[in-house]
Enzyme design. Structure first.
Site, PDB file in Angstrom:
ATOM      1  N   GLY A  11     -11.857   4.561  -2.670  1.00 13.21           N
ATOM      2  CA  GLY A  11     -11.244   5.727  -2.031  1.00 13.21           C
ATOM      3  C   GLY A  11     -11.851   7.038  -2.466  1.00 13.21           C
ATOM      4  O   GLY A  11     -11.164   7.918  -2.970  1.00 13.21           O
ATOM      5  N   ALA A  12     -13.179   7.163  -2.242  1.00 13.84           N
ATOM      6  CA  ALA A  12     -13.849   8.392  -2.712  1.00 13.84           C
ATOM      7  C   ALA A  12     -14.477   9.186  -1.562  1.00 13.84           C
ATOM      8  O   ALA A  12     -15.369   9.993  -1.790  1.00 13.84           O
ATOM      9  CB  ALA A  12     -14.902   8.043  -3.769  1.00 13.84           C
ATOM     10  N   SER A  13     -13.995   8.974  -0.335  1.00 12.76           N
ATOM     11  CA  SER A  13     -14.505   9.783   0.775  1.00 12.76           C
ATOM     12  C   SER A  13     -13.896  11.181   0.741  1.00 12.76           C
ATOM     13  O   SER A  13     -14.387  12.102   1.384  1.00 12.76           O
ATOM     14  CB  SER A  13     -14.181   9.101   2.108  1.00 12.76           C
ATOM     15  OG  SER A  13     -12.843   8.661   2.107  1.00 12.76           O
ATOM     16  N   ARG A  14     -12.792  11.332   0.022  1.00 10.66           N
ATOM     17  CA  ARG A  14     -12.140  12.642  -0.100  1.00 10.66           C
ATOM     18  C   ARG A  14     -11.233  12.645  -1.326  1.00 10.66           C
ATOM     19  O   ARG A  14     -11.092  11.613  -1.992  1.00 10.66           O
ATOM     20  CB  ARG A  14     -11.366  12.996   1.172  1.00 10.66           C
ATOM     21  CG  ARG A  14     -10.377  11.940   1.602  1.00 10.66           C
ATOM     22  CD  ARG A  14      -9.962  12.120   3.069  1.00 10.66           C
ATOM     23  NE  ARG A  14      -9.277  10.943   3.569  1.00 10.66           N
ATOM     24  CZ  ARG A  14      -7.980  10.725   3.448  1.00 10.66           C
ATOM     25  NH1 ARG A  14      -7.220  11.624   2.873  1.00 10.66           N
ATOM     26  NH2 ARG A  14      -7.429   9.620   3.915  1.00 10.66           N
ATOM     27  N   SER A 142       0.296   7.525 -11.433  1.00 14.54           N
ATOM     28  CA  SER A 142       0.884   8.827 -11.079  1.00 14.54           C
ATOM     29  C   SER A 142       2.049   9.109 -12.016  1.00 14.54           C
ATOM     30  O   SER A 142       2.683   8.168 -12.520  1.00 14.54           O
ATOM     31  CB  SER A 142       1.409   8.764  -9.639  1.00 14.54           C
ATOM     32  OG  SER A 142       2.267   9.860  -9.382  1.00 14.54           O
ATOM     33  N   TYR A 155       6.213   3.903  -3.593  1.00 17.93           N
ATOM     34  CA  TYR A 155       5.064   4.493  -4.308  1.00 17.93           C
ATOM     35  C   TYR A 155       5.269   4.407  -5.828  1.00 17.93           C
ATOM     36  O   TYR A 155       4.363   4.010  -6.574  1.00 17.93           O
ATOM     37  CB  TYR A 155       4.926   5.949  -3.857  1.00 17.93           C
ATOM     38  CG  TYR A 155       3.721   6.696  -4.406  1.00 17.93           C
ATOM     39  CD1 TYR A 155       2.446   6.478  -3.890  1.00 17.93           C
ATOM     40  CD2 TYR A 155       3.874   7.632  -5.431  1.00 17.93           C
ATOM     41  CE1 TYR A 155       1.354   7.173  -4.378  1.00 17.93           C
ATOM     42  CE2 TYR A 155       2.792   8.330  -5.932  1.00 17.93           C
ATOM     43  CZ  TYR A 155       1.534   8.103  -5.394  1.00 17.93           C
ATOM     44  OH  TYR A 155       0.447   8.794  -5.892  1.00 17.93           O
ATOM     45  N   ALA A 157       7.133   2.310  -7.505  1.00 15.95           N
ATOM     46  CA  ALA A 157       7.030   0.903  -7.943  1.00 15.95           C
ATOM     47  C   ALA A 157       5.562   0.489  -8.024  1.00 15.95           C
ATOM     48  O   ALA A 157       5.145  -0.183  -8.977  1.00 15.95           O
ATOM     49  CB  ALA A 157       7.786   0.002  -6.973  1.00 15.95           C
ATOM     50  N   LYS A 159       2.954   2.395  -8.569  1.00 14.97           N
ATOM     51  CA  LYS A 159       2.264   3.106  -9.653  1.00 14.97           C
ATOM     52  C   LYS A 159       2.759   2.631 -11.033  1.00 14.97           C
ATOM     53  O   LYS A 159       1.983   2.570 -11.988  1.00 14.97           O
ATOM     54  CB  LYS A 159       2.444   4.621  -9.493  1.00 14.97           C
ATOM     55  CG  LYS A 159       1.766   5.189  -8.233  1.00 14.97           C
ATOM     56  CD  LYS A 159       0.276   4.935  -8.244  1.00 14.97           C
ATOM     57  CE  LYS A 159      -0.453   5.563  -7.071  1.00 14.97           C
ATOM     58  NZ  LYS A 159      -1.888   5.252  -7.062  1.00 14.97           N
TER      59      LYS A 159
HETATM   60  P1  NAP Z   1      -6.309  11.175  -0.432  1.00 16.33           P
HETATM   61  O1  NAP Z   1      -6.842  12.562  -0.438  1.00 16.33           O
HETATM   62  O2  NAP Z   1      -5.317  10.788   0.611  1.00 16.33           O
HETATM   63  O3  NAP Z   1      -7.562  10.149  -0.392  1.00 16.33           O
HETATM   64  C1  NAP Z   1      -7.317   8.765  -0.374  1.00 16.33           C
HETATM   65  C2  NAP Z   1      -8.627   8.021  -0.461  1.00 16.33           C
HETATM   66  O4  NAP Z   1      -8.326   6.615  -0.493  1.00 16.33           O
HETATM   67  C3  NAP Z   1      -9.528   8.236   0.758  1.00 16.33           C
HETATM   68  O5  NAP Z   1     -10.863   8.163   0.336  1.00 16.33           O
HETATM   69  C4  NAP Z   1      -9.184   7.031   1.645  1.00 16.33           C
HETATM   70  O6  NAP Z   1     -10.236   6.665   2.556  1.00 16.33           O
HETATM   71  C5  NAP Z   1      -8.992   5.964   0.598  1.00 16.33           C
HETATM   72  N1  NAP Z   1      -8.190   4.817   1.038  1.00 16.33           N
HETATM   73  C6  NAP Z   1      -6.945   4.818   1.539  1.00 16.33           C
HETATM   74  N2  NAP Z   1      -6.545   3.561   1.812  1.00 16.33           N
HETATM   75  C7  NAP Z   1      -7.574   2.745   1.457  1.00 16.33           C
HETATM   76  C8  NAP Z   1      -7.800   1.348   1.484  1.00 16.33           C
HETATM   77  N3  NAP Z   1      -6.869   0.504   1.943  1.00 16.33           N
HETATM   78  N4  NAP Z   1      -8.998   0.864   1.054  1.00 16.33           N
HETATM   79  C9  NAP Z   1      -9.942   1.695   0.584  1.00 16.33           C
HETATM   80  N5  NAP Z   1      -9.803   3.032   0.518  1.00 16.33           N
HETATM   81  C10 NAP Z   1      -8.628   3.545   0.950  1.00 16.33           C
HETATM   82  O7  NAP Z   1      -5.595  10.812  -1.825  1.00 16.33           O
HETATM   83  P2  NAP Z   1      -5.724  11.527  -3.259  1.00 16.33           P
HETATM   84  O8  NAP Z   1      -4.720  12.601  -3.325  1.00 16.33           O
HETATM   85  O9  NAP Z   1      -7.143  11.832  -3.550  1.00 16.33           O
HETATM   86  O10 NAP Z   1      -5.201  10.340  -4.200  1.00 16.33           O
HETATM   87  C11 NAP Z   1      -6.099   9.447  -4.847  1.00 16.33           C
HETATM   88  C12 NAP Z   1      -5.303   8.578  -5.807  1.00 16.33           C
HETATM   89  O11 NAP Z   1      -4.627   9.422  -6.748  1.00 16.33           O
HETATM   90  C13 NAP Z   1      -4.216   7.738  -5.122  1.00 16.33           C
HETATM   91  O12 NAP Z   1      -4.104   6.471  -5.751  1.00 16.33           O
HETATM   92  C14 NAP Z   1      -2.960   8.550  -5.363  1.00 16.33           C
HETATM   93  O13 NAP Z   1      -1.803   7.758  -5.345  1.00 16.33           O
HETATM   94  C15 NAP Z   1      -3.242   9.117  -6.730  1.00 16.33           C
HETATM   95  N6  NAP Z   1      -2.481  10.329  -7.040  1.00 16.33           N
HETATM   96  C16 NAP Z   1      -2.611  11.457  -6.289  1.00 16.33           C
HETATM   97  C17 NAP Z   1      -1.859  12.588  -6.616  1.00 16.33           C
HETATM   98  C18 NAP Z   1      -1.952  13.881  -5.854  1.00 16.33           C
HETATM   99  O14 NAP Z   1      -1.178  14.797  -6.162  1.00 16.33           O
HETATM  100  N7  NAP Z   1      -2.857  14.039  -4.897  1.00 16.33           N
HETATM  101  C19 NAP Z   1      -0.972  12.538  -7.699  1.00 16.33           C
HETATM  102  C20 NAP Z   1      -0.862  11.373  -8.437  1.00 16.33           C
HETATM  103  C21 NAP Z   1      -1.627  10.278  -8.103  1.00 16.33           C
HETATM  104  P3  NAP Z   1     -10.324   7.330   4.056  1.00 16.33           P
HETATM  105  O15 NAP Z   1     -10.852   8.741   3.861  1.00 16.33           O
HETATM  106  O16 NAP Z   1     -11.295   6.475   4.775  1.00 16.33           O
HETATM  107  O17 NAP Z   1      -8.937   7.300   4.605  1.00 16.33           O
END
Ligand code: NAP
Length: 247
Positions: A11-14, A142, A155, A157, A159
Site C-alpha cells: 500500500g505505497a501508491s499514496r 494504529s 478497524y 479489532a 489493528k
Molecule cells: P491511504 O492513504 O488510504 O492509502 C492506503 C494504501 O493502501 C494505498 O496505497 C492503497 O492502494 C493500499 N491498499 C488498500 N487496500 C489494499 C489491498 N487490499 N491490497 C494492497 N494495497 C491496498 O491510507 P494511509 O492513511 O496511508 O494508511 C496507511 C496505513 O496506516 C493503514 O494500515 C492505516 O490503517 C494506518 N494508519 C493510518 C492513520 C492515518 O491517520 N492516516 C492512522 C493510523 C494508522 P490504492 O492507492 O491502489 O487504493
C-alpha cells in the site's frame, strides 16, 4: 542508513506507505511496493523513485487480502530483486460504522484487508527471511488498536490483532535474527483522514498534546529507525507516532 537493502512495502501508491518508500529510497534502499487499484499513480511513483534517488523501484498491483496473490507477489519480488530485507505490512482501509449499523461485509472487508493481509504477506516472505537469518518486519497498526474508537470496532479489532501478531512473531523468529515490530500512528494527514469533517478533525487535534496532525514523514522516520541497524536490539514493540495522543 539502508544502503544495499531491499524493502517490500504494501500500500505505497499514496499516504503513509508512499512516505516510507520515499524516505527509504532517499536512504539508498531498493523499493518493491504494492497497491490495490492506483495503476497510474504507482507507475509515476516508480519512475520518481528511480530518477530522483537512483534506486531500483517497482510497483505491484496485488490484493494483500488474497493469500494466493501474496504468494505470487513474494515469488515475483524475490525473482526481480534477488532478496528482501525489510517487510512493511502497511496496506489498510477503514469502513466506519457504529456497531448497530455495521454490516458483516464492513467487518469482513476490514479484517481481511488489515489483519489477514499481515498473515498472508508475512507467511509468503517468511521462508526467505529464515533462509537469510535476517530481516525486519514492521506492521502498521494504529492508536485505535490500543485504545479503541467508537464507530471503528472493525478497524480497532484489526489493528489490535496486528499488535498480538507482532508480539507472537517476535517471539517465534527472534532466534533466527528476524525482528518484528509495530508502528502505531495517531492522526496522520492522508487520504484516509481527508474525508473526516473539520469538526471531527478539530476534536482530534484538541486532544493531541503536540497540537497538530502527523505527517507521513513523521511515521516514515519511525519505520527507518526500526528497519535499520539503529533498531537492532528492538523487537516485539509497538512504537506510537501520535503527538502524545497515547500517554
Ligand atoms: P491511504 O492513504 O488510504 O492509502 C492506503 C494504501 O493502501 C494505498 O496505497 C492503497 O492502494 C493500499 N491498499 C488498500 N487496500 C489494499 C489491498 N487490499 N491490497 C494492497 N494495497 C491496498 O491510507 P494511509 O492513511 O496511508 O494508511 C496507511 C496505513 O496506516 C493503514 O494500515 C492505516 O490503517 C494506518 N494508519 C493510518 C492513520 C492515518 O491517520 N492516516 C492512522 C493510523 C494508522 P490504492 O492507492 O491502489 O487504493
Amino acid at each position: 542508513m539502508l544502503s544495499g537493502k531491499t524493502a517490500l512495502i504494501t500500500g505505497a501508491s499514496r499516504g503513509i506507505g508512499k512516505g516510507i518508500a520515499e524516505l527509504f529510497a532517499a536512504n539508498h534502499c531498493n523499493i518493491a511496493f504494492t497497491f490495490a487499484s492506483s495503476v497510474e499513480k504507482a507507475r509515476a511513483f516508480e519512475q520518481e523513485l528511480t530518477q530522483k534517488y537512483g534506486v531500483k523501484a517497482k510497483g505491484y498491483q496485488s490484493d494483500a487480502a488474497d493469500f494466493k496473490a501474496s504468494e505470487a507477489l513474494a515469488e515475483s519480488v524475490i525473482a526481480e530483486f534477488g532478496k528482501v530485507d525489510i517487510l512493511i505490512n502497511n496496506a489498510g482501509i477503514t469502513r466506519d460504522a457504529l456497531m448497530l449499523r455495521m454490516t458483516e461485509e464492513q467487518w469482513d472487508e476490514v479484517i481481511r484487508t488489515n489483519l489477514k493481509s499481515a498473515f498472508n504477506i508475512t507467511k509468503a516472505f517468511l521462508k526467505h527471511f529464515l533462509g537469510n537469518r535476517a530481516g525486519s518486519i514492521i506492521n502498521m497498526t494504529s492508536v485505535v488498536g490500543v485504545q479503541g474508537n467508537a464507530g471503528q470496532a472493525n478497524y480497532a479489532a484489526s489493528k489490535a490483532g496486528m499488535i498480538g501478531f507482532t508480539k507472537s512473531m517476535a517471539k517465534e523468529i527472534g532466534s533466527r535474527g528476524i525482528r518484528c515490530n509495530a508502528v502505531a500512528p495517531g492522526f496522520i494527514e492522508t487520504e484516509m483522514t481527508e474525508s473526516l469533517s473539520d469538526e471531527v478533525k478539530q476534536g482530534w487535534m484538541a486532544d493531541i498534546p503536540l497540537k497538530r496532525g502527523g505527517s507521513t514523514t513523521d511515521v516514515a522516520n519511525a519505520c527507518l529507525f526500526l528497519a535499520s541497524d539503529m533498531g537492532a536490539y528492538i523487537t516485539g514493540q509497538t512504537l506510537s507516532v501520535c503527538g502524545g495522543m497515547l500517554i
